[in-house]
Design a protein around this motif. Sequence first.
Motif, PDB file in Angstrom:
ATOM      1  N   GLY A   1       4.426 -22.398  -0.162  1.00  0.00           N
ATOM      2  CA  GLY A   1       3.778 -21.126  -0.409  1.00  0.00           C
ATOM      3  C   GLY A   1       2.501 -20.989   0.401  1.00  0.00           C
ATOM      4  O   GLY A   1       1.722 -21.934   0.521  1.00  0.00           O
ATOM      5  N   VAL A   2       2.296 -19.809   0.954  1.00  0.00           N
ATOM      6  CA  VAL A   2       1.076 -19.489   1.695  1.00  0.00           C
ATOM      7  C   VAL A   2       0.554 -18.165   1.177  1.00  0.00           C
ATOM      8  O   VAL A   2       1.267 -17.153   1.190  1.00  0.00           O
ATOM      9  CB  VAL A   2       1.346 -19.400   3.209  1.00  0.00           C
ATOM     10  N   THR A   3      -0.693 -18.176   0.702  1.00  0.00           N
ATOM     11  CA  THR A   3      -1.276 -17.010   0.041  1.00  0.00           C
ATOM     12  C   THR A   3      -2.508 -16.539   0.790  1.00  0.00           C
ATOM     13  O   THR A   3      -3.316 -17.359   1.255  1.00  0.00           O
ATOM     14  CB  THR A   3      -1.660 -17.349  -1.408  1.00  0.00           C
ATOM     15  N   GLY A   4      -2.648 -15.216   0.910  1.00  0.00           N
ATOM     16  CA  GLY A   4      -3.839 -14.667   1.544  1.00  0.00           C
ATOM     17  C   GLY A   4      -3.951 -13.180   1.285  1.00  0.00           C
ATOM     18  O   GLY A   4      -3.029 -12.538   0.771  1.00  0.00           O
ATOM     19  N   THR A   5      -5.091 -12.643   1.650  1.00  0.00           N
ATOM     20  CA  THR A   5      -5.341 -11.227   1.560  1.00  0.00           C
ATOM     21  C   THR A   5      -5.152 -10.583   2.936  1.00  0.00           C
ATOM     22  O   THR A   5      -4.988 -11.282   3.939  1.00  0.00           O
ATOM     23  CB  THR A   5      -6.774 -10.968   1.064  1.00  0.00           C
TER      24      THR A   5
ATOM     25  N   ALA B   1      -7.947  -9.514  -9.872  1.00  0.00           N
ATOM     26  CA  ALA B   1      -8.731  -8.849 -10.912  1.00  0.00           C
ATOM     27  C   ALA B   1      -9.650  -7.780 -10.344  1.00  0.00           C
ATOM     28  O   ALA B   1      -9.940  -6.782 -11.010  1.00  0.00           O
ATOM     29  CB  ALA B   1      -9.551  -9.890 -11.677  1.00  0.00           C
ATOM     30  N   ASP B   2     -10.094  -7.965  -9.100  1.00  0.00           N
ATOM     31  CA  ASP B   2     -10.984  -6.968  -8.495  1.00  0.00           C
ATOM     32  C   ASP B   2     -10.236  -5.884  -7.735  1.00  0.00           C
ATOM     33  O   ASP B   2     -10.840  -5.048  -7.063  1.00  0.00           O
ATOM     34  CB  ASP B   2     -12.009  -7.643  -7.583  1.00  0.00           C
ATOM     35  N   GLY B   3      -8.909  -5.892  -7.824  1.00  0.00           N
ATOM     36  CA  GLY B   3      -8.108  -4.868  -7.188  1.00  0.00           C
ATOM     37  C   GLY B   3      -7.637  -5.183  -5.785  1.00  0.00           C
ATOM     38  O   GLY B   3      -6.906  -4.394  -5.185  1.00  0.00           O
ATOM     39  N   THR B   4      -8.026  -6.336  -5.251  1.00  0.00           N
ATOM     40  CA  THR B   4      -7.624  -6.722  -3.896  1.00  0.00           C
ATOM     41  C   THR B   4      -6.141  -7.068  -3.858  1.00  0.00           C
ATOM     42  O   THR B   4      -5.640  -7.779  -4.726  1.00  0.00           O
ATOM     43  CB  THR B   4      -8.442  -7.938  -3.422  1.00  0.00           C
ATOM     44  N   LEU B   5      -5.453  -6.564  -2.862  1.00  0.00           N
ATOM     45  CA  LEU B   5      -4.047  -6.927  -2.689  1.00  0.00           C
ATOM     46  C   LEU B   5      -3.949  -8.348  -2.138  1.00  0.00           C
ATOM     47  O   LEU B   5      -4.619  -8.691  -1.155  1.00  0.00           O
ATOM     48  CB  LEU B   5      -3.354  -5.961  -1.733  1.00  0.00           C
ATOM     49  N   VAL B   6      -3.100  -9.150  -2.750  1.00  0.00           N
ATOM     50  CA  VAL B   6      -2.883 -10.542  -2.353  1.00  0.00           C
ATOM     51  C   VAL B   6      -1.385 -10.746  -2.149  1.00  0.00           C
ATOM     52  O   VAL B   6      -0.569 -10.265  -2.948  1.00  0.00           O
ATOM     53  CB  VAL B   6      -3.409 -11.520  -3.417  1.00  0.00           C
TER      54      VAL B   6
ATOM     55  N   THR C   1       5.688 -12.089  -2.163  1.00  0.00           N
ATOM     56  CA  THR C   1       5.326 -11.390  -3.387  1.00  0.00           C
ATOM     57  C   THR C   1       3.911 -10.853  -3.259  1.00  0.00           C
ATOM     58  O   THR C   1       3.011 -11.591  -2.824  1.00  0.00           O
ATOM     59  CB  THR C   1       5.411 -12.326  -4.599  1.00  0.00           C
ATOM     60  N   THR C   2       3.715  -9.600  -3.609  1.00  0.00           N
ATOM     61  CA  THR C   2       2.381  -9.010  -3.584  1.00  0.00           C
ATOM     62  C   THR C   2       1.937  -8.663  -4.995  1.00  0.00           C
ATOM     63  O   THR C   2       2.739  -8.318  -5.863  1.00  0.00           O
ATOM     64  CB  THR C   2       2.338  -7.744  -2.719  1.00  0.00           C
ATOM     65  N   ASP C   3       0.628  -8.761  -5.214  1.00  0.00           N
ATOM     66  CA  ASP C   3       0.035  -8.427  -6.501  1.00  0.00           C
ATOM     67  C   ASP C   3      -1.420  -8.059  -6.245  1.00  0.00           C
ATOM     68  O   ASP C   3      -1.936  -8.264  -5.141  1.00  0.00           O
ATOM     69  CB  ASP C   3       0.140  -9.604  -7.467  1.00  0.00           C
TER      70      ASP C   3
ATOM     71  N   GLU D   1       0.827  -1.208   0.000  1.00  0.00           N
ATOM     72  CA  GLU D   1       0.000   0.000   0.000  1.00  0.00           C
ATOM     73  C   GLU D   1       0.860   1.257   0.000  1.00  0.00           C
ATOM     74  O   GLU D   1       0.489   2.266  -0.603  1.00  0.00           O
ATOM     75  CB  GLU D   1      -0.918  -0.009   1.219  1.00  0.00           C
ATOM     76  N   ARG D   2       2.011   1.195   0.644  1.00  0.00           N
ATOM     77  CA  ARG D   2       2.906   2.358   0.731  1.00  0.00           C
ATOM     78  C   ARG D   2       3.827   2.478  -0.481  1.00  0.00           C
ATOM     79  O   ARG D   2       4.108   3.582  -0.955  1.00  0.00           O
ATOM     80  CB  ARG D   2       3.773   2.244   1.980  1.00  0.00           C
ATOM     81  N   HIS D   3       4.341   1.341  -0.950  1.00  0.00           N
ATOM     82  CA  HIS D   3       5.439   1.371  -1.917  1.00  0.00           C
ATOM     83  C   HIS D   3       5.136   0.651  -3.222  1.00  0.00           C
ATOM     84  O   HIS D   3       6.003   0.619  -4.113  1.00  0.00           O
ATOM     85  CB  HIS D   3       6.689   0.742  -1.286  1.00  0.00           C
ATOM     86  N   GLY D   4       3.970   0.052  -3.364  1.00  0.00           N
ATOM     87  CA  GLY D   4       3.639  -0.674  -4.576  1.00  0.00           C
ATOM     88  C   GLY D   4       3.920  -2.160  -4.444  1.00  0.00           C
ATOM     89  O   GLY D   4       4.629  -2.613  -3.543  1.00  0.00           O
ATOM     90  N   THR D   5       3.350  -2.926  -5.345  1.00  0.00           N
ATOM     91  CA  THR D   5       3.484  -4.380  -5.297  1.00  0.00           C
ATOM     92  C   THR D   5       4.851  -4.820  -5.803  1.00  0.00           C
ATOM     93  O   THR D   5       5.572  -4.071  -6.451  1.00  0.00           O
ATOM     94  CB  THR D   5       2.386  -5.053  -6.142  1.00  0.00           C
ATOM     95  N   GLY D   6       5.188  -6.071  -5.511  1.00  0.00           N
ATOM     96  CA  GLY D   6       6.464  -6.623  -5.954  1.00  0.00           C
ATOM     97  C   GLY D   6       6.933  -7.719  -5.022  1.00  0.00           C
ATOM     98  O   GLY D   6       6.143  -8.307  -4.280  1.00  0.00           O
ATOM     99  N   ARG D   7       8.213  -7.957  -5.059  1.00  0.00           N
ATOM    100  CA  ARG D   7       8.819  -9.044  -4.281  1.00  0.00           C
ATOM    101  C   ARG D   7       9.655  -8.456  -3.153  1.00  0.00           C
ATOM    102  O   ARG D   7      10.450  -7.541  -3.371  1.00  0.00           O
ATOM    103  CB  ARG D   7       9.688  -9.922  -5.185  1.00  0.00           C
TER     104      ARG D   7
END
Length: 279
Positions: A271-275, A107-112, A102-104, A83-89
Amino acid sequence: MEISRYVAFSTDPDGGNPAGVVLDARGADDATMLAVAAEVGYSETAFVVEGDDGALDVRYFSPLAEVPFCGHATIATAVAHAERHGTGRLRLRTAAGPVTVTTDRSADGTLVATLVSVAPRTAPIEDADLAELLAILGWSAADDLDPALPPRAAFAGAWHPVIAAASRDRLARLDYDMAALTALMARRDWTTIDLVWRESPTVFHARNPFPPGGVVEDPATGAAAAAFGGYLRELGLVRAPATLTVHQGVDMGRPSTITVTVPAEPDTGIGVTGTAVRL
């Protein structure tokens, strides 16, 4: 010190697992971080210091003690950073070892966010420890355990005994002696107890008693989910590569969804993925 509060593994502030995040903890000593974590009152708060090489040094404190690794606070930290610096690794240095996140945006704009754990491993649980643990939980080895998922201690940054229930009803009935479980976990260096029930080959339900953190139960435990993925791969209980879904927090009214990615290669991170959403 700026403290942010997030819920991880949910897009609903009333679900998931709350975590505190301090993105700039420069100058904070151990006593200060512990005091802040106690004031925040969540199961963990993450404290971040950016290194000269761009990696992030991250420490995790419960209200009672430092823990080597925390999955839900890592997801919350990654989303706060994005949220502060943009998505990436991001490269994290934790007490458990190096972790990448890694953040991305979906499709609905939610950060994951997706973290990759340190290499997982498992170890047997001594018969006496297992008997004591089951007695504290009020579970019967003969009637309440799923023989297809044998008890093991599993590690992917922190140690979690994996105890599989024979039925969803058994998992739903959680009642234990908090002082007795705290003492056992302290002796064995266990962070949470990963109680699981297998709904299907790739869908699981979990509950995680967490008395060392000062709470009866954790509503979403990313570190335990990573350890569980490693446990399934090492014991040949899932066909890797695999993507698993872990539902946690349902029984305590804070539903959480954790996606676990299990690579086929042995000794590789899980890998563990979540919002995560800001409170």
